[in-house]
Design an enzyme around this catalytic site. Structure first.
Site, short mmCIF file in Angstrom:
data_model
loop_
_atom_site.label_atom_id
_atom_site.label_comp_id
_atom_site.label_asym_id
_atom_site.label_seq_id
_atom_site.Cartn_x
_atom_site.Cartn_y
_atom_site.Cartn_z
N LYS A 52 118.00 13.76 40.85
CA LYS A 52 118.63 13.27 39.61
C LYS A 52 119.53 14.31 38.95
O LYS A 52 120.45 13.95 38.19
CB LYS A 52 117.54 12.85 38.62
CG LYS A 52 116.76 11.62 39.06
CD LYS A 52 117.53 10.35 38.76
CE LYS A 52 116.66 9.11 38.99
NZ LYS A 52 117.41 7.88 38.74
N SER A 302 113.07 12.34 47.79
CA SER A 302 113.88 12.33 46.57
C SER A 302 113.36 13.21 45.44
O SER A 302 114.14 13.65 44.60
CB SER A 302 114.04 10.90 46.07
OG SER A 302 112.77 10.32 45.86
#
Lengths: 321, 321
Positions: A52, A302
């Site tokens: 992110k 991720s």
């Protein structure tokens, strides 16, 4: 969408020396189990512990001086909140994060530790969108949403760009899917630099809105699905990510909660990697044979932000195998 | 001891393509906390999850064909057991491991999964040394002890050799100390390739036999010390490792159990690394300021084999800070 690929390449230049070039890990044992050469792109080693950071930094860095002076706003109780907070600090832009009152104290503290202002709300009384609109009108801040934003998608796509440079010749690439920011950026980057490589998005069975949307070409939504993979509890793909997923992603597949748990266990015990459940979706898909494997398979891990209680629950769950 | 350094270089050649070249990780946050550039040599990513593979493979690979045909024996309930089992399998040498009856089932299963024969004994009734002597006389196997063996020490020293190639110009290197195999190999390698670099061995306060031995130049022993760092519960330095530690190590320091816990927490939450308590001793020393830091500090993270219950206990302990 050559335009989005250009944005990804520009984002990659902007992120140089700001984002970590995350390492690629492999496991002989895992390769034997799944019968393929598997490469893990470890975005759990990215700043703030998740991919992110890429999208948040890319988006904030493109604001005008005036916008920067007024600050940025977002709503998230997850990794995007910390990413905006850190990117804001690095770019000297004040950040405000709307979080539900019941968000874990540790996530709020992490976000505040990067210098963000956290505003909480009672989900019983209002929605984050309503509160955001009120704050935006009042303060003229710029909203950077968690995934449905071109610069955010472009930033997330830089992980795949980097991955294909590190490991040329992948024939399959698996990425987790929540709101589709990472997945659509991954697919656009891949189709431009490694067109032979198939891209498959992985979702929990319990939060399979994107898989349904992909198959029916109509947007499906879910409401707060009870999956352990909290990063995929987003209600649906977005206005920007849905068309990109439809155009560039080759397939979507789902995995069971048991498979996710087994994947986090494998990553912990055998590969010594701390990975959050959403980050383990690609490994879950391979272990549970939800996807037909290729010869050289890439998996985007991720993120690694997991509460101790969640890890404890997972490590003490019986193995699915 | 140019001789031991020669053995380390030879071991390094033997381990090529057999051992993993483990990565070096860094953390901006950690560097800010301790005010230094700190480099972590991640032997938790070594095969079997610990540096022990290096010494075990190096030792077994040098046996004569006749010795190989008769097999190897060791006693260990820890990482050395798995290392001997895997190295034996790779070199097609039968391995037998003596383990206490009360060793964790998971460790026994892991060792057996590599094809070793596990023989258990009741620590109330006999010692592992007595049992080993009986088995050696009966079967003419070769004993590969966990640390007090030149080829084992030489193998362990290859981690530091590799580390100095990856990160030139270190001025301080911290290594955990149990029986001293890793520490003495590290010190010999360092004094030969980076003589400006100080080497400090780190022990738990509760298992400070090597620190006492170092300071008094007389061998001290401990009996089953109650430290959470189970890899350092060895009774004492060995006949080979004690003189090497005295000659090549610059200093020894101890850390509290609270500091070890804090280090494992930091590695988990901030660096997303699964590290066992013994593997976190160097980080504990820096966090607790047990050592005066340098400018470029190397830390050997020795292993990542940790039971879920131990990790749970650690993650739920209050932070020491």
């Amino acid at each position: 969408m050559a335009d989005m690929f250009t944005k990804i390449k520009q984002a990659s230049a902007r992120l140089r020396r700001q984002a970590n070039v995350t390492p690629v890990h492999t496991s002989r044992t895992f390769n034997e189990i799944v019968g393929a050469e598997v490469y893990l792109k470890c975005e759990n080693f990215q700043r703030v512990g998740a991919f992110k950071f890429r999208g948040a930094f890319n988006a904030i860095s493109q604001l005008s001086d005036e916008q920067k002076a007024r600050g940025v706003l977002t709503y998230s109780s997850g990794n995007h909140a910390q990413a905006i907070a850190l990117a804001g600090r690095l770019l000297e832009v004040k950040s405000t994060i709307i979080m539900p009152k019941n968000a874990p104290a540790i996530k709020r503290a992490a976000t505040e530790s990067y210098g963000a202002t956290v505003i909480d709300y009672d989900p019983q009384e209002t929605t984050r969108e309503t509160l955001a609109q009120a704050l935006l009108q009042e303060n003229a801040m710029t909203l950077i949403p968690p995934y449905d934003h071109e610069d955010v998608v472009a930033g997330q796509g830089t992980a795949a760009l980097e991955f294909h440079e590190q490991v040329p010749g992948l024939d399959l690439l698996l990425a987790p899917c929540g709101g589709g920011g990472l997945l659509s950026g991954t697919a656009v980057a891949t189709k431009n630099v490694a067109p032979q490589c198939k891209v498959i998005g992985i979702e929990p069975e319990l939060a399979d809105d994107a898989t349904k949307s992909f198959r029916t070409k109509t947007l499906h939504t879910v409401h707060n699905p009870p999956t352990i993979a909290d990063g995929t509890r987003t209600p649906s793909l977005g206005k920007i990510t849905f068309p990109l997923v439809l155009e560039y992603v080759d397939d979507m597949q789902t995995v069971s909660e048991a498979a996710i748990i087994e994947a986090v266990q494998f990553l912990f015990y055998r590969m010594k990697l701390v990975v959050e459940p959403s980050g383990a979706l690609g490994i879950a898909a391979l272990l549970s044979q939800a996807v037909r494997t290729g010869k050289r398979v890439g998996v985007i891990i991720s993120g690694g932000n997991i509460a101790s209680q969640t890890m404890h629950t997972i490590l003490n769950s019986p193995s699915a195998r």
